[in-house]
Write a protein that holds these residues in place. Structure first.
Motif, short mmCIF file in Angstrom:
data_model
loop_
_atom_site.label_atom_id
_atom_site.label_comp_id
_atom_site.label_asym_id
_atom_site.label_seq_id
_atom_site.Cartn_x
_atom_site.Cartn_y
_atom_site.Cartn_z
N THR A 190 40.81 47.77 8.57
CA THR A 190 41.62 47.28 7.45
C THR A 190 43.09 47.58 7.70
OG1 THR A 190 39.80 47.72 5.91
CG2 THR A 190 42.00 47.47 4.96
N PRO A 191 44.00 46.62 7.47
CA PRO A 191 45.43 46.89 7.63
C PRO A 191 45.90 47.95 6.63
CG PRO A 191 45.02 44.53 7.63
CD PRO A 191 43.75 45.19 7.20
N ILE A 192 46.44 49.07 7.13
CA ILE A 192 46.86 50.19 6.28
C ILE A 192 48.21 50.70 6.75
CG2 ILE A 192 46.30 52.55 5.52
CD1 ILE A 192 43.38 51.93 5.97
N ALA A 193 49.03 51.10 5.77
CA ALA A 193 50.31 51.75 6.08
C ALA A 193 50.56 52.84 5.05
CB ALA A 193 51.45 50.74 6.07
N VAL A 194 51.21 53.92 5.49
CA VAL A 194 51.69 54.96 4.58
C VAL A 194 53.19 54.80 4.52
CG1 VAL A 194 51.87 57.42 4.12
CG2 VAL A 194 49.79 56.51 5.17
N CYS A 195 53.74 54.75 3.31
CA CYS A 195 55.17 54.49 3.18
C CYS A 195 55.78 55.33 2.06
CB CYS A 195 55.43 53.00 2.93
SG CYS A 195 54.54 52.33 1.53
N ASN A 223 48.67 51.43 10.97
CA ASN A 223 47.63 51.31 11.99
C ASN A 223 47.76 49.96 12.72
OD1 ASN A 223 46.64 49.51 10.10
ND2 ASN A 223 44.60 50.40 10.00
N PRO A 224 47.06 49.78 13.82
CA PRO A 224 47.18 48.53 14.58
C PRO A 224 46.84 47.29 13.76
CG PRO A 224 46.12 50.22 15.92
CD PRO A 224 46.23 50.79 14.53
N ALA A 225 45.87 47.40 12.85
CA ALA A 225 45.51 46.23 12.04
C ALA A 225 46.67 45.77 11.18
CB ALA A 225 44.29 46.56 11.18
N MET A 226 47.44 46.72 10.64
CA MET A 226 48.62 46.36 9.85
C MET A 226 49.71 45.80 10.75
SD MET A 226 50.23 46.08 6.97
CE MET A 226 49.53 47.11 5.66
N ALA A 227 49.91 46.44 11.90
CA ALA A 227 50.95 45.96 12.82
C ALA A 227 50.68 44.54 13.29
CB ALA A 227 51.04 46.90 14.03
N GLU A 228 49.40 44.19 13.40
CA GLU A 228 49.04 42.83 13.83
C GLU A 228 49.57 41.79 12.86
OE1 GLU A 228 45.00 40.21 14.76
OE2 GLU A 228 44.87 42.35 14.33
N GLN A 229 49.61 42.13 11.57
CA GLN A 229 50.11 41.19 10.57
C GLN A 229 51.62 40.98 10.70
OE1 GLN A 229 47.87 39.54 8.85
NE2 GLN A 229 46.31 40.84 9.81
N TRP A 230 52.29 41.87 11.43
CA TRP A 230 53.73 41.74 11.68
C TRP A 230 54.00 41.15 13.06
CZ3 TRP A 230 57.62 44.53 8.53
CH2 TRP A 230 57.06 45.14 7.40
N GLY A 231 52.94 40.95 13.84
CA GLY A 231 53.13 40.52 15.23
C GLY A 231 53.80 41.60 16.04
#
Length: 245
Positions: A48-53, A63-71
């Motif tokens: 699952t795309p996850i970020a802590v901010c 995580n890589p899944a979230m980074a993928e959504q940013w290319g």
């Protein structure tokens, strides 16, 4: 003797304590850094795309899944803002989240968002769930952002137009360039019979001319676009009485 015996027993007991492994004597909770390593390792394995901010949306770790959504790769997201990529469908949702954080409320806040993974890519849609985490006394708290991507669904196939077997064969022969007389000879019909069927089809589909009629037959799925010479899309298609005008 008795004193010696007692002294010996006392010495044995002390020796037993001293013989514990050094690791056992110094055992204690792992250092804080170890917990962080465990968290990062787990975070990177979650699909699952996850970020802590931070409370303002600045990314601390992703995580890589979230980074993928940013290319991008995870390290490139640090310091960037979630709202730089994810555009809320309703800005009022973001305002409500910020107000709740200001008042110290802790809950799970969904925000519908849109974004593109790269310029020129199709727009994607999903739900970004914001969850305050960390020390309850922290003001403002860190935010855990989870993205649920709405996968596009393929549109249902258009229903094929109902035609009788004779109509489908007439259309197939017409698509191959056969004359009215040739179509009649192939199907055992008179020229007037062939024209009757073509006229009914043209009226039913609201087109004029044989070229438009054949094109419409392909669009409606009556004729097989991958077959030459032209043929009905499904052998025996339309078995039963022909539909009315």
């Amino acid at each position: 003797m008795g004193g010696a015996t007692c002294g010996g027993e006392s010495g044995d007991g002390a020796g037993a304590d001293d013989e514990r492994p050094a690791a056992a004597q110094s055992a204690g909770p792992p250092p804080v850094g170890a917990y962080r390593d465990y968290f990062v390792m787990l975070l990177y394995r979650i699909p699952t795309p996850i970020a802590v901010c931070r409370a303002d949306g600045e990314v601390l770790i992703a995580n890589p899944a979230m980074a993928e959504q940013w290319g991008a790769v995870p390290g490139q997201l640090r310091g960037r803002n979630l709202l730089d990529r994810f555009r809320p469908r309703d800005r009022a949702q973001v305002a409500r989240v910020m107000e709740a954080l200001r008042l110290g409320r802790r809950s799970r806040y969904p925000v519908e968002v849109r974004w593109r993974t790269a310029p020129g890519e199709p727009e994607r849609q999903g739900e970004l769930t914001i969850d305050p985490v960390g020390d309850p006394s922290a003001d403002p708290p860190a935010l855990l952002a989870l993205l649920r991507v709405h996968e596009p669904t393929a549109p249902p196939p258009a229903p094929r137009a109902a035609t009788s077997p004779v109509e489908a064969r007439i259309l197939a022969l017409a698509a191959g360039g056969a004359t009215t007389a040739a179509i009649g000879g192939a199907l055992g019909l008179t020229v007037d019979g062939v024209n009757y069927h073509l006229t009914r089809l043209a009226r039913r589909w609201r087109v004029q001319g044989r070229t438009a009629l054949v094109a419409r037959a392909y669009v409606l799925g009556v004729l097989d676009p991958d077959h030459w010479p032209p043929a009905p899309a499904v052998p025996g298609d339309g078995d039963g009485p022909a539909p009315g005008p």
